[in-house]
Design a protein around this motif. Structure first.
Motif, PDB file in Angstrom:
ATOM      1  N   GLU A 293      55.472 -47.019  41.832  1.00  9.21           N
ATOM      2  CA  GLU A 293      55.945 -48.354  41.480  1.00  9.21           C
ATOM      3  C   GLU A 293      55.199 -48.895  40.268  1.00  9.21           C
ATOM      4  O   GLU A 293      55.798 -49.508  39.372  1.00  9.21           O
ATOM      5  CB  GLU A 293      55.757 -49.295  42.677  1.00  9.21           C
ATOM      6  CG  GLU A 293      56.402 -50.651  42.497  1.00  9.21           C
ATOM      7  CD  GLU A 293      56.285 -51.499  43.751  1.00  9.21           C
ATOM      8  OE1 GLU A 293      57.154 -52.360  43.968  1.00  9.21           O
ATOM      9  OE2 GLU A 293      55.323 -51.304  44.521  1.00  9.21           O
ATOM     10  N   ARG A 294      53.895 -48.651  40.213  1.00 10.44           N
ATOM     11  CA  ARG A 294      53.096 -49.101  39.077  1.00 10.44           C
ATOM     12  C   ARG A 294      53.524 -48.392  37.794  1.00 10.44           C
ATOM     13  O   ARG A 294      53.672 -49.021  36.739  1.00 10.44           O
ATOM     14  CB  ARG A 294      51.616 -48.841  39.360  1.00 10.44           C
ATOM     15  CG  ARG A 294      50.672 -49.376  38.299  1.00 10.44           C
ATOM     16  CD  ARG A 294      49.256 -49.496  38.834  1.00 10.44           C
ATOM     17  NE  ARG A 294      48.771 -48.251  39.421  1.00 10.44           N
ATOM     18  CZ  ARG A 294      48.536 -48.087  40.727  1.00 10.44           C
ATOM     19  NH1 ARG A 294      48.749 -49.064  41.576  1.00 10.44           N
ATOM     20  NH2 ARG A 294      48.087 -46.928  41.192  1.00 10.44           N
ATOM     21  N   LEU A 295      53.769 -47.083  37.887  1.00 12.29           N
ATOM     22  CA  LEU A 295      54.205 -46.319  36.712  1.00 12.29           C
ATOM     23  C   LEU A 295      55.582 -46.776  36.246  1.00 12.29           C
ATOM     24  O   LEU A 295      55.821 -46.933  35.040  1.00 12.29           O
ATOM     25  CB  LEU A 295      54.232 -44.829  37.051  1.00 12.29           C
ATOM     26  CG  LEU A 295      54.665 -43.880  35.924  1.00 12.29           C
ATOM     27  CD1 LEU A 295      53.729 -44.017  34.729  1.00 12.29           C
ATOM     28  CD2 LEU A 295      54.700 -42.438  36.416  1.00 12.29           C
ATOM     29  N   ALA A 296      56.485 -47.027  37.199  1.00 10.36           N
ATOM     30  CA  ALA A 296      57.831 -47.476  36.842  1.00 10.36           C
ATOM     31  C   ALA A 296      57.782 -48.853  36.186  1.00 10.36           C
ATOM     32  O   ALA A 296      58.471 -49.101  35.184  1.00 10.36           O
ATOM     33  CB  ALA A 296      58.717 -47.514  38.089  1.00 10.36           C
ATOM     34  N   ALA A 297      56.980 -49.766  36.747  1.00  8.09           N
ATOM     35  CA  ALA A 297      56.873 -51.112  36.179  1.00  8.09           C
ATOM     36  C   ALA A 297      56.291 -51.062  34.765  1.00  8.09           C
ATOM     37  O   ALA A 297      56.738 -51.787  33.866  1.00  8.09           O
ATOM     38  CB  ALA A 297      56.011 -51.988  37.079  1.00  8.09           C
ATOM     39  N   CYS A 298      55.307 -50.199  34.558  1.00  7.64           N
ATOM     40  CA  CYS A 298      54.717 -50.054  33.225  1.00  7.64           C
ATOM     41  C   CYS A 298      55.720 -49.472  32.234  1.00  7.64           C
ATOM     42  O   CYS A 298      55.767 -49.878  31.061  1.00  7.64           O
ATOM     43  CB  CYS A 298      53.465 -49.179  33.282  1.00  7.64           C
ATOM     44  SG  CYS A 298      52.029 -49.976  34.034  1.00  7.64           S
ATOM     45  N   THR A 299      56.529 -48.529  32.692  1.00 11.19           N
ATOM     46  CA  THR A 299      57.552 -47.942  31.827  1.00 11.19           C
ATOM     47  C   THR A 299      58.567 -48.997  31.406  1.00 11.19           C
ATOM     48  O   THR A 299      58.955 -49.083  30.236  1.00 11.19           O
ATOM     49  CB  THR A 299      58.270 -46.784  32.548  1.00 11.19           C
ATOM     50  OG1 THR A 299      57.306 -45.798  32.922  1.00 11.19           O
ATOM     51  CG2 THR A 299      59.317 -46.156  31.647  1.00 11.19           C
ATOM     52  N   LEU A 300      58.994 -49.809  32.385  1.00 13.91           N
ATOM     53  CA  LEU A 300      59.911 -50.910  32.062  1.00 13.91           C
ATOM     54  C   LEU A 300      59.258 -51.888  31.095  1.00 13.91           C
ATOM     55  O   LEU A 300      59.892 -52.346  30.134  1.00 13.91           O
ATOM     56  CB  LEU A 300      60.321 -51.644  33.336  1.00 13.91           C
ATOM     57  CG  LEU A 300      61.229 -50.922  34.324  1.00 13.91           C
ATOM     58  CD1 LEU A 300      61.617 -51.854  35.457  1.00 13.91           C
ATOM     59  CD2 LEU A 300      62.470 -50.401  33.629  1.00 13.91           C
TER      60      LEU A 300
END
Length: 252
Positions: free
Chosen positions: A133-140
Motif C-alpha cells: 500500500e505504501r509503495l502504491a501510494a508513493c507511485t501514485l
C-alpha cells in the motif's frame, strides 16, 4: 467587483474540489474571464494560492472523521511534492500540448469504467500489505504529482479514481487521501509560482477565505452522505471535465 466575482468562483471551486477534485474547472475559467490580458502563469499562481488552503482544510476535516492510512500516505506526500516540482520544471522545457489532446480520451475511459462497474468504490476493502500500500501510494504520488506540476486538469479526480481502482478504497476514503496528496502538489506549484513572481498576494487572502468556506461545506456533505454521494459527484465532475477539455483541445 472583480474580487467579488472571483471570490464566488473560489467558493464554488472549493466546494467541488473538496468532494472529488476538479475545482480548477471552475476557478481557472473564471480567472481567465475576469483577467483576460494577464499572463496565464500569474492566473495559475493565483489559483494555487487559494486552492491550497481549501485542500488543506478538507484534509483536516476528513482526517477527523475518516481513518487515514498515514503510514502509506506520509511517504507519498513527500514523493508527490517532489514529483510536482519535477513536473513544473519539465513544463518549462517542453510543451504539454500532446496531453491537451489526449486528456479527454483518458477521462472518457475513466468515466466509462466507473459507470460499468456499479460497485466500484462503494465498499472500503484495501487488499494490499502495508508495504504494498505504501509503495502504491508513493507511485501514485510521484506520477500524478508530476502530472499536476506539468499540466494539471483533473488531478484530484485521477487521484480519487486510482485510489479506488488500485488500492481498493471506497470513494470517501479515496477522496480524503487524494486531498492530502493534492495539498502537497499544490504547495510545490505555489512555491514555484512564488519564486517566479506569478502570485497576486492581494487577491490571495479573499480567494483563500472563500475557497476554505466552500471546502468545509463540501467536506461536510461528503462525510454526511458517504461514498455513494462522492461517487455521483465524481461522475458529474469527470463528465464536465470531458466536455471542458474536449472543447479546449479540439474546438477552441
Amino acid at each position: 467587483m472583480d474580487v467579488l466575482l472571483v471570490s464566488l468562483a473560489s467558493l464554488f471551486a472549493g466546494f467541488v474540489d473538496s468532494i472529488v477534485g476538479g475545482g480548477g474547472l471552475i476557478m481557472l475559467p473564471a480567472l481567465f474571464a475576469v483577467f483576460p490580458t494577464t499572463h496565464p502563469a500569474t492566473l495559475f499562481g493565483v489559483n494555487k494560492s487559494a486552492s491550497i488552503w481549501g485542500t488543506a482544510a478538507a484534509t483536516v476535516q476528513y482526517a477527523q472523521r475518516v481513518q487515514m492510512p498515514w503510514r502509506a500516505l506520509l511517504p507519498a506526500v513527500a514523493v508527490c511534492f517532489a514529483g510536482a516540482m519535477a513536473g513544473a520544471w519539465t513544463v518549462t522545457q517542453i510543451s504539454p500540448e500532446f496531453l491537451r489532446r489526449a486528456l479527454p480520451l483518458i477521462l472518457l475511459l475513466v468515466l466509462g469504467y466507473t459507470l460499468m462497474r456499479k460497485d466500484l468504490g462503494r465498499h472500503h476493502t484495501p487488499h494490499m500489505t502495508a508495504r504494498g500500500e505504501r509503495l502504491a501510494a508513493c507511485t501514485l504520488g510521484l506520477c500524478i504529482g508530476f502530472y499536476d506540476g506539468f499540466f494539471g486538469p483533473g488531478t484530484g479526480s485521477f487521484f480519487v479514481f486510482l485510489f479506488v481502482r488500485w488500492l481498493g478504497y471506497d470513494f470517501l476514503h479515496a477522496s480524503a487521501s487524494a486531498k492530502l496528496l493534492n495539498t502537497a502538489s499544490n504547495l510545490a506549484a505555489l512555491i514555484l509560482f512564488t519564486w517566479k513572481g506569478h502570485v497576486w498576494w492581494h487577491y490571495a487572502l479573499p480567494l483563500a477565505v472563500a475557497n476554505v468556506a466552500g471546502s468545509l461545506l463540501g467536506t461536510r456533505l461528503a462525510l454526511k452522505h458517504g461514498s455513494g454521494f462522492v461517487r455521483i459527484a465524481f461522475i458529474v465532475v469527470v463528465s464536465a471535465l470531458i466536455l471542458k477539455t474536449s472543447f479546449d483541445a479540439w474546438i477552441k
